[in-house]
Design an enzyme around this catalytic site. Structure first.
Site, PDB file in Angstrom:
ATOM      1  N   GLY A 125      24.558  12.559   9.157  1.00 31.22           N
ATOM      2  CA  GLY A 125      25.705  11.826   9.684  1.00 31.22           C
ATOM      3  C   GLY A 125      26.857  11.690   8.723  1.00 31.22           C
ATOM      4  O   GLY A 125      27.956  12.167   8.979  1.00 31.22           O
ATOM      5  N   GLU A 126      26.623  11.056   7.584  1.00 30.64           N
ATOM      6  CA  GLU A 126      27.685  10.814   6.625  1.00 30.64           C
ATOM      7  C   GLU A 126      27.410  11.488   5.290  1.00 30.64           C
ATOM      8  O   GLU A 126      28.067  11.180   4.301  1.00 30.64           O
ATOM      9  CB  GLU A 126      27.852   9.307   6.409  1.00 30.64           C
ATOM     10  N   GLU A 127      26.451  12.372   5.245  1.00 26.68           N
ATOM     11  CA  GLU A 127      26.125  13.042   3.984  1.00 26.68           C
ATOM     12  C   GLU A 127      26.662  14.466   3.993  1.00 26.68           C
ATOM     13  O   GLU A 127      26.672  15.131   5.010  1.00 26.68           O
ATOM     14  CB  GLU A 127      24.616  13.054   3.759  1.00 26.68           C
TER      15      GLU A 127
END
Length: 103
Positions: A24-26
């Site tokens: 997701g946010e990596e």
């Protein structure tokens, strides 16, 4: 936010480097022919660019930072093990207060 972050990252890496979204946010950076010191410099450059971007222009209360986990252990048995090592460093950065590079 992701588009802006992607643009900031794109300006900080070379044409031979790879940036990929991993979860997701990596994100994952592959920086060939780059030692740990230089890789830390790249991550710091990106971290600073993200933290100093005028986010209030996007939304008045928005603040965005990034934490980085870094490994240069090319003796790892697999890419998965290298990712795991970098992920452990990322958690270290988050535990240490976020908005930092740990390697």
């Amino acid at each position: 936010v992701l588009r802006i972050v992607a643009r900031l990252m794109k300006t900080a890496v070379r044409s031979i480097d790879t940036v990929a979204r991993y979860g997701g946010e990596e994100l994952v950076f592959l920086l060939p022919e780059t030692d740990a010191e230089a890789a830390t410099g790249v991550c710091e450059k990106i971290r600073t660019a993200i933290a100093s971007y005028p986010w209030p222009d996007v939304h008045p209360e928005l603040r965005v930072t990034a934490s980085f986990g870094l490994t240069d252990d090319t003796t790892a048995a697999s890419a998965t093990q290298m990712l795991h090592a970098a992920d452990q460093k990322l958690f270290e950065a988050k535990r240490g207060g976020r908005n930092r590079v740990c390697g």
